[in-house]
Scaffold this motif. Sequence first.
Motif, PDB file in Angstrom:
ATOM      1  N   GLU A 115     -29.384 -30.640  10.565  1.00 32.00           N
ATOM      2  CA  GLU A 115     -28.066 -30.039  10.112  1.00 32.00           C
ATOM      3  C   GLU A 115     -28.217 -29.692   8.707  1.00 32.00           C
ATOM      4  N   ALA A 116     -29.225 -30.320   7.943  1.00 33.69           N
ATOM      5  CA  ALA A 116     -29.312 -30.135   6.241  1.00 33.69           C
ATOM      6  C   ALA A 116     -29.835 -28.967   5.950  1.00 33.69           C
ATOM      7  N   HIS A 117     -31.068 -28.497   7.234  1.00 29.50           N
ATOM      8  CA  HIS A 117     -31.972 -27.375   7.185  1.00 29.50           C
ATOM      9  C   HIS A 117     -32.232 -26.732   7.671  1.00 29.50           C
ATOM     10  N   LEU A 118     -30.703 -26.560   8.867  1.00 28.72           N
ATOM     11  CA  LEU A 118     -30.604 -25.678   9.714  1.00 28.72           C
ATOM     12  C   LEU A 118     -29.138 -25.280  10.511  1.00 28.72           C
ATOM     13  N   PRO A 119     -27.959 -25.117   8.801  1.00 28.54           N
ATOM     14  CA  PRO A 119     -27.002 -24.949   9.146  1.00 28.54           C
ATOM     15  C   PRO A 119     -26.276 -24.292   9.585  1.00 28.54           C
ATOM     16  N   GLY A 120     -25.366 -24.831  11.036  1.00 30.33           N
ATOM     17  CA  GLY A 120     -25.170 -23.476  12.035  1.00 30.33           C
ATOM     18  C   GLY A 120     -25.803 -23.421  13.382  1.00 30.33           C
ATOM     19  N   HIS A 121     -27.642 -24.539  13.304  1.00 31.15           N
ATOM     20  CA  HIS A 121     -27.650 -23.605  14.425  1.00 31.15           C
ATOM     21  C   HIS A 121     -26.953 -24.158  15.631  1.00 31.15           C
ATOM     22  N   THR A 122     -27.525 -23.724  16.704  1.00 30.27           N
ATOM     23  CA  THR A 122     -26.567 -23.873  18.241  1.00 30.27           C
ATOM     24  C   THR A 122     -27.320 -23.534  19.415  1.00 30.27           C
ATOM     25  N   GLN A 123     -28.197 -24.123  19.924  1.00 24.25           N
ATOM     26  CA  GLN A 123     -28.751 -23.780  21.164  1.00 24.25           C
ATOM     27  C   GLN A 123     -27.963 -23.414  22.545  1.00 24.25           C
ATOM     28  N   TYR A 124     -28.611 -21.924  23.109  1.00 27.83           N
ATOM     29  CA  TYR A 124     -28.040 -21.988  24.185  1.00 27.83           C
ATOM     30  C   TYR A 124     -28.376 -21.515  25.405  1.00 27.83           C
ATOM     31  N   VAL A 125     -28.318 -21.535  27.175  1.00 25.97           N
ATOM     32  CA  VAL A 125     -28.360 -21.419  27.573  1.00 25.97           C
ATOM     33  C   VAL A 125     -28.263 -19.409  27.953  1.00 25.97           C
ATOM     34  N   LYS A 126     -29.545 -19.075  28.619  1.00 27.49           N
ATOM     35  CA  LYS A 126     -29.573 -18.054  29.031  1.00 27.49           C
ATOM     36  C   LYS A 126     -30.454 -17.397  30.638  1.00 27.49           C
ATOM     37  N   CYS A 127     -29.507 -16.475  30.617  1.00 27.98           N
ATOM     38  CA  CYS A 127     -30.434 -16.051  31.866  1.00 27.98           C
ATOM     39  C   CYS A 127     -31.738 -15.777  31.310  1.00 27.98           C
ATOM     40  N   ARG A 128     -32.766 -15.923  32.352  1.00 26.73           N
ATOM     41  CA  ARG A 128     -34.537 -15.927  32.568  1.00 26.73           C
ATOM     42  C   ARG A 128     -34.523 -14.558  33.026  1.00 26.73           C
ATOM     43  N   SER A 129     -33.912 -13.587  33.675  1.00 27.04           N
ATOM     44  CA  SER A 129     -34.248 -12.179  34.210  1.00 27.04           C
ATOM     45  C   SER A 129     -33.672 -11.027  32.643  1.00 27.04           C
ATOM     46  N   CYS A 130     -32.373 -11.370  32.395  1.00 24.50           N
ATOM     47  CA  CYS A 130     -32.210 -11.110  31.379  1.00 24.50           C
ATOM     48  C   CYS A 130     -31.392 -10.777  30.195  1.00 24.50           C
TER      49      CYS A 130
END
Length: 206
Positions: A51-66
């Motif tokens: 968190e100290a190097h990447l403030p606001g980092h979030t990982q999302y799951v996305k549709c592979r197709s679009c």
Amino acid sequence: MSRTSTSTSDTPPPHPLIFPLYLLPPLPFLPRASNPARGKKPAAAAAAPPEAHLPGHTQYVKCRSCLSDLCPTSHIISKGFTGRHGRAYLLTTLPAAGITLSPPTPRPLITGMHTVSDMACAVCGENIGWKYVSAEKEDQRYKVGKYILERERVVKVSAWEQVAGPGVEGRGEAVDVDVDDEGELEELFLGLWTAEGAERRRRGRV
């Protein structure tokens, strides 16, 4: 003429062999006893949390197709489930805006008979999993109301909330890595990618 014999005592001793010291392995370096902290990393050099190097980092799951957003990865509660196309995630919830559900249908699964609703991406219509509506076995009813997401039909993408700074307008919007941009992918691999730099580069191309 008489032959004189030489005494062995008059023979000079053989020259001592000199061993080449450069062939010896180097001696290990030992820290001085007077300085027990020598050789230890200072506290400031300890690994800082991401968190100290990447403030606001979030990982999302996305549709592979679009590549439309489905949900944050924090909604994943298990990675050990099986779908129609291999391994799958079990999710607590999915935003209704990103998916469409078919009418409930009874279906025999590995763990017994369940009633499920097939789930598709709301943007491209790709089938990405199902929702558990009911389960016959009591020990399987913990799945009711949860979702199966096929790992072969989705991708994970990292994003950072934009932080206000000199020359950057802080709008609080998430800036995703452009997976089609080789320059951005290389920066991400080297740990040099930033949301601010990516947005400035994209504005420069417009």
